[in-house]
Design an enzyme around this catalytic site. Structure first.
Site, PDB file in Angstrom:
ATOM      1  CB  ILE B 150      -0.926  -0.022   1.230  1.00 22.58           C
ATOM      2  CG1 ILE B 150      -1.946  -1.141   1.045  1.00 22.58           C
ATOM      3  CG2 ILE B 150      -1.639   1.311   1.423  1.00 22.58           C
ATOM      4  CD1 ILE B 150      -2.573  -1.621   2.285  1.00 22.58           C
ATOM      5  CB  CYS B 151       0.881   4.331  -0.083  1.00 26.06           C
ATOM      6  SG  CYS B 151       1.467   6.004  -0.343  1.00 26.06           S
ATOM      7  CG  MET B 152       7.005   4.442   1.341  1.00 27.88           C
ATOM      8  SD  MET B 152       7.345   5.304   2.904  1.00 27.88           S
ATOM      9  CE  MET B 152       9.048   5.709   2.704  1.00 27.88           C
TER      10      MET B 152
END
Lengths: 304, 388
Positions: B150-152
């Site tokens: 998720i994301c980073m």
């Protein structure tokens, strides 16, 4: 001393007179800018609409006029500076720099006040007039900063230098922060202007909504649009960068001073702790590498 | 008679009506705010099965029978916390995965302190993540696991999958920045102008509150003003208040980001855009995206202002896998996980996609070799006799 100087006036008197004149211009401009303040400049003429602002301006003007009158008397400055005559030249230079600096600042203020009534482009973000706020920073950098950079002497010189550095960085951070906050307020200012225009158009067309929430929704949409435009502008990106740089500069300088204080106490500093943390970190990395090598060689106890 | 251009009478009567409504709302709101509120987040039961330094591994056993043989590891970002995936019952990705019969693991990165400032992306990816993946492989006796980022955390998962492709069966990336060369998102524009070296040298770790302030400044009109006006208008509704507080709890729960990790992420990502060009170096190895040969499912939000579509959509074209899929949902960065609409389109789709790709691995000739890392699995607390 110039030709128009009153008899008995000294160069200091001239300097003071010109500064007082510049300051008086500020109040003059303010008087013209706020019609409610009245031509005679008295609070009473402002009526109820003037309110606290008018009272404030009136009392300030009175106080200023009294001060100006006292200082415009020939020789008044001589009397004031009598005690300073024995002080080192540095004091006079500092005083002159202050007067020059404030004179310059006031000139900018006057320009700013003159602009108040001028038409402004509601959607543009190219001329944000941050020059006005940059002025103090320029004056500070050119005139005052040098006093903090005077070489220190003696056993305490390093500590004093660090304190001066922290004061310097703090001033720069305050200036950058003021500019940044000013920039953040610009969309609010502009959104109100656009809103006024929209309302005028709607009123003209007889389409003013009767639901107050609609006005808010119109305004927040305009505000959001203005912020988006601002945030993409190079002015904003540069100011953001400058503000963060100055914040970092100040925090680092403050940390230097704090570390000196902490050294006097039995308290480890960030630098001390970072050294230990770094050593532990490197040791753990080495351990992890060795563990993996051991496991991949097949002799590790954890192989399944 | 012509009606007036400005309907003053209507405006005034509407204002009076609004004032009455506001008064009634304030009375009701006071009862709501002073009464009991259920604002707990991350309430789905889990156990901590592994710990290393500040990092913990949460295990969510499935609600019923296990329907997927391969366990799923979810890697959240270092910014904010993984509790977002389990914000409230009925709007919980974790809950959906459990209901779908997925054996779910999730990394809790914890709260970095000053001592963590030297941790790099390498330490997170080749250190903590690799140890955790090995732990799960050992625990389930499987050669590969499913990985979702998720994301980073998605960026970390992409790097991990490129460097350790042999341990990952399927990769799911969600709102994952891999192409940083875009002007679609303000964050991309701003971070190019920031002197990240100076920031990290000054702060050590990047303060979570400072990052949060930056996120709020991305849209101050909505996030700092309109949002709270919306709250005032609905604060007489208990359910609205509870959900609002849950989101506030999550959004301002912001751990600091380890300094060296932040430095590398900004420099190699936002400033040099190395990852998508397969030029990024992690732990002395170049991250070649072509080495990502496992199936890849890539989710992103059409209205995501933090990680815009342009930052996500190049990935599937750059990896070595032929089994890839891009899914762009009509939502933003957080909406993808918490909006009611996406609850139907997001987690169930991932579960179905993983189920289709859950066939057993063909065993290697020399047998599967998994390694349990040294950090201790969490054991039940033992009671020690004081006399011992």
């Amino acid at each position: 001393m110039n030709d128009r100087s009153p008899p008995g006036a000294t160069p200091i008197d001239d300097l003071m007179t010109s500064w007082l004149k510049a300051a008086a211009d500020v109040w003059q401009t303010l008087t013209k800018t706020w019609p409610a303040f009245g031509q005679d400049g008295t609070a009473g003429s402002a009526g109820a609409a003037g309110g606290r602002l008018t009272d404030f301006l009136a009392s300030n003007r009175k106080a200023w006029e009294a001060t100006a009158k006292a200082f415009s008397e020939p020789g008044a400055m001589d009397a004031l500076l009598k005690g300073l005559q024995t002080a080192p030249d540095l004091s006079l230079r500092f005083f002159k720099t202050s007067v020059d600096g404030f004179g310059e600042l006031q000139r900018r203020w006057i320009e700013r006040f003159k602009k108040l009534g001028a038409a402004s482009e509601p959607y543009g973000f190219t001329d944000l007039d941050t020059e006005f706020l940059n002025r103090w920073t320029d004056i500070y950098k050119k005139e005052f900063r040098q006093f903090l950079a005077v070489p220190q002497l003696g056993i305490m010189r390093f500590y004093q230098e660090k304190i001066n550095q922290a004061v310097d960085k703090h001033s720069l951070f305050q200036a950058a922060m003021a500019e940044f906050l000013h920039l953040l307020f610009v969309p609010v200012e502009k959104s109100f202007m656009v809103m006024q225009e929209k309302l005028a158009d709607l009123a003209e067309a007889g389409k003013l909504p009767d639901d107050s929430k609609r006005y808010y929704q119109m305004w927040i949409k305009i505000l959001e649009g203005h912020y988006m435009t601002l945030f993409q502008s190079s002015d904003y990106v540069q100011t953001l960068g400058r503000t963060l740089d100055s914040l970092n500069g100040f925090l680092s300088a403050r940390q230097e001073v704090l570390e000196d204080v902490l050294k006097l106490l039995p308290v480890p500093t960030h630098r001390d702790m970072d050294e230990i943390n770094r050593e532990i970190y490197l040791l753990k990395r080495r351990l992890r590498t060795l563990e993996k090598k051991l496991a991949s060689s097949g002799s590790g106890p954890e192989d399944t | 008679m012509d009606s007036p251009k400005i309907p003053v009478d209507l405006i005034l009567s509407k204002l009076a009506e609004d004032a009455e409504k506001a008064q009634a709302r304030a009375r009701q709101a006071s009862d709501v705010l002073l009464g009991p509120l259920d604002t707990a987040i991350a309430t789905t039961p889990y156990e901590i099965v592994y710990e290393e330094d500040r990092v913990k591994l949460k295990h969510y056993p499935p609600a019923g029978d296990i329907k997927l043989k391969t366990p799923l590891l979810v890697v959240y970002a270092l910014i904010n916390r993984e509790t977002m995936l389990d914000l409230q019952p009925g709007r919980s990705v974790v809950e959906t995965f459990r209901d779908e019969g997925i054996d779910l693991y999730m990394i809790d990165w914890g709260y970095p302190t000053r001592k963590d400032r030297f941790l790099t992306i390498d330490d997170h990816v080749n250190g903590y993540m690799d140890n955790i993946v090995d732990f799960i492989r050992g625990r389930h006796q499987v050669p590969k696991i499913n990985l979702m980022g998720i994301c980073m955390g998605g960026t970390f998962s992409v790097i991990y999958s490129a460097l350790h492709a042999e341990k990952i069966k399927n990769l799911v990336t969600t709102v994952t920045p891999t192409n940083f060369d875009t002007d679609q998102g303000l964050l991309h524009t701003w971070l190019r102008a920031v002197d990240v070296d100076q920031m990290v040298d000054t702060f050590g770790n990047m303060p979570g509150d400072l990052l949060n302030l930056g996120f709020l400044l991305l849209n101050p009109a909505r996030l700092m003003l309109d949002k709270y006006i919306g709250f005032m208008e609905n604060m007489d509704q208990k359910e609205f208040v509870e959900n609002f507080i849950r989101m506030e709890k999550w959004i301002f729960d912001s751990p600091d980001v380890p300094g060296e990790t932040f430095r590398q992420f900004v420099k190699d990502g936002y400033q040099k855009n190395l990852l998508i060009q397969s030029r990024m170096e992690v732990g002395g190895q170049i991250v070649h995206l072509k080495r990502i040969t496992m199936p890849l499912l890539n989710f992103y939000g059409k209205f995501d202002h933090l990680v815009p579509p342009e930052a996500c959509e190049l990935l599937t074209g750059r990896v070595g896998s032929r089994d890839t899929e891009d899914i762009c949902l009509e939502t933003g960065h957080i909406g993808i996980y918490v909006s009611s609409k996406c609850q139907r389109e997001f987690a169930p789709k991932i579960a179905a996609w993983l189920r289709e790709r859950d066939q057993p691995e063909i065993p290697r000739k020399r047998g599967v070799k998994t390694r349990r890392p040294s950090p201790r699995p969490k054991a039940a607390p033992s009671v020690r006799n004081p006399g011992e």
